[in-house]
Design a protein around this motif. Structure first.
Motif, short mmCIF file in Angstrom:
data_model
loop_
_atom_site.label_atom_id
_atom_site.label_comp_id
_atom_site.label_asym_id
_atom_site.label_seq_id
_atom_site.Cartn_x
_atom_site.Cartn_y
_atom_site.Cartn_z
N LYS A 1 -2.75 62.91 13.13
CA LYS A 1 -1.41 62.33 12.93
C LYS A 1 -1.54 60.88 12.47
O LYS A 1 -0.83 60.43 11.57
CB LYS A 1 -0.62 62.42 14.24
CG LYS A 1 0.85 62.05 14.08
CD LYS A 1 1.56 62.06 15.42
CE LYS A 1 2.97 61.49 15.25
NZ LYS A 1 3.56 61.13 16.53
N LEU B 1 -0.90 62.57 8.33
CA LEU B 1 -0.61 63.98 8.03
C LEU B 1 0.67 64.45 8.72
O LEU B 1 0.99 64.01 9.82
CB LEU B 1 -1.79 64.87 8.44
CG LEU B 1 -3.08 64.67 7.63
CD1 LEU B 1 -4.23 65.44 8.26
CD2 LEU B 1 -2.90 65.11 6.18
N SER B 2 1.36 65.38 8.08
CA SER B 2 2.64 65.87 8.59
C SER B 2 2.44 66.75 9.83
O SER B 2 1.37 67.33 10.03
CB SER B 2 3.34 66.70 7.50
OG SER B 2 2.60 67.89 7.27
N PRO B 3 3.47 66.86 10.68
CA PRO B 3 3.38 67.71 11.89
C PRO B 3 2.94 69.15 11.58
O PRO B 3 2.18 69.74 12.34
CB PRO B 3 4.79 67.66 12.48
CG PRO B 3 5.37 66.37 11.97
CD PRO B 3 4.77 66.16 10.61
N GLN C 1 -0.47 68.41 1.68
CA GLN C 1 0.68 67.55 2.02
C GLN C 1 1.39 67.08 0.75
O GLN C 1 2.61 67.13 0.66
CB GLN C 1 0.20 66.34 2.84
CG GLN C 1 1.34 65.38 3.16
CD GLN C 1 1.18 64.74 4.52
OE1 GLN C 1 0.80 65.39 5.49
NE2 GLN C 1 1.46 63.48 4.61
N HIS C 2 0.61 66.64 -0.24
CA HIS C 2 1.19 66.20 -1.51
C HIS C 2 1.99 67.33 -2.16
O HIS C 2 3.12 67.12 -2.61
CB HIS C 2 0.08 65.73 -2.46
CG HIS C 2 0.53 65.58 -3.88
ND1 HIS C 2 1.33 64.55 -4.31
CD2 HIS C 2 0.31 66.38 -4.98
CE1 HIS C 2 1.60 64.72 -5.60
NE2 HIS C 2 0.98 65.81 -6.03
N GLU D 1 5.26 68.09 -0.27
CA GLU D 1 6.28 67.04 -0.37
C GLU D 1 6.91 66.93 -1.75
O GLU D 1 7.98 66.36 -1.91
CB GLU D 1 5.66 65.68 0.00
CG GLU D 1 5.43 65.51 1.50
CD GLU D 1 4.70 64.20 1.84
OE1 GLU D 1 4.21 63.53 0.89
OE2 GLU D 1 4.59 63.89 3.03
N VAL E 1 3.36 75.43 5.94
CA VAL E 1 4.04 74.81 4.79
C VAL E 1 4.25 75.89 3.73
O VAL E 1 3.52 76.86 3.67
CB VAL E 1 3.22 73.62 4.20
CG1 VAL E 1 3.25 72.44 5.13
CG2 VAL E 1 1.79 74.00 3.86
#
Length: 303
Positions: A4, A8-10, A61-62, A65, A100
């Protein structure tokens, strides 16, 4: 330092923790923040350092998002030298992208291309591939590189050793010049530096071990043995050491087959893996080695 803390996202942290990881490895700690910032990376990393998660997590993550709501062009490409590594990297991508909305697949030679083409045409965000099959599929118009935002070269030194430099340059020629590039290599020869200088833009260098050193957990022993006694001595070591998971490298495919036959004759479960074996046989041998149903995996350097 936690995952975290690295930004980085949850959803990604949850997937990582489910795999049993709570603390980032040195390569992850150093590389992830730079990759999240969109910088090019030249990373020196041995196998077993956690490098796959080091690039997979920030790239996922990229992608998550910045996803287009309606369609899925290919936006991230991971190139690997061997089919086995491609499959392994894709397993990680799949596990980490559990929470995700990202689609991924893997393509390599030795298997039917039709299902690969169908999956690609249905849309994938991130693709793991070996260079040869990838170019074949591109020639067949099964995919486009026009929207690739992130290119990852995994085990770049192995790709050079295996003669993939022309294929890599050809693949890159179809991509937008504005993109993020991540290169991972266990060694840094002059050839690697030359390749890097042609691909990377103002890269951040990430090193986790002294240049060209061996992995920490490996201890080395050398036995001087007559050529005619090598097989006999190998069998003796395996039996006396009661070794249950052993990887043996041979110089030739013929040598791998011969040694495997002799091990089996000596009552030791073994399988060979090399370029003359079908993809099905290679996958089965690896699976059996992983789950312990065979003790010895005899390989040429494709492994």
């Amino acid at each position: 330092m936690t995952f975290k803390d690295l930004g980085l996202s949850p959803a990604l942290v949850k997937a990582v923790e489910e795999k049993g990881y709570t603390k980032p490895s040195p390569i992850q700690e150093k590389a992830i923040p730079h990759i999240l910032e969109g910088k090019d990376i030249l990373a020196s990393a041995q196998t077993g350092t956690g490098k796959t998660a080091g690039f997979t997590l920030p790239v996922l993550q990229h992608l998550a998002e910045t996803k287009h709501p309606k369609y899925r062009p290919l936006r991230a490409l991971v190139l690997t030298p061997t089919r086995e590594l491609a499959a392994q990297v894709h397993d990680n991508v799949r596990e980490y992208s559990k929470y995700v909305d990202i689609k991924s697949t893997v393509v390599f030679g030795g298997v039917n291309a039709k299902p690969q083409i169908a999956t690609l045409r249905s849309g994938v965000d991130i693709l793991v591939a070996t260079p040869g099959r990838l170019l074949d599929l591109h020639d067949q118009k099964a995919l486009s590189f026009k929207r690739v935002e992130v290119l990852i070269l995994d085990e770049a030194d192995r790709m050079l050793d295996m003669g993939f430099v022309r294929d890599i340059n050809k693949i890159i020629s179809f991509m937008p010049t504005k993109r993020q590039n991540l290169m991972f290599s266990a060694t840094f020869s002059n050839d690697i530096k030359k390749l890097a200088s042609g691909i990377l833009r103002n890269p951040v260098s990430v090193e986790t071990a002294p240049q060209n050193s061996t992995a920490k957990k490996v201890t080395h022993k050398v036995y001087k043995v007559d050529k005619s006694k090598k097989t006999e001595f190998t069998i003796k070591l395996i039996k006396e050491g009661n070794w249950n998971q052993v990887l043996v490298f041979t110089r030739t495919k013929h040598g791998a087959n011969k040694l495997t036959e002799k091990l089996i004759k000596a009552g030791i479960s073994a399988a060979a893996i090399h370029g003359n074996k079908s993809q099905g046989a290679r996958t089965k041998a690896l699976k059996n080695f992983k789950d312990g149903s065979i003790k010895i995996l005899v390989a040429t350097d494709i492994a």
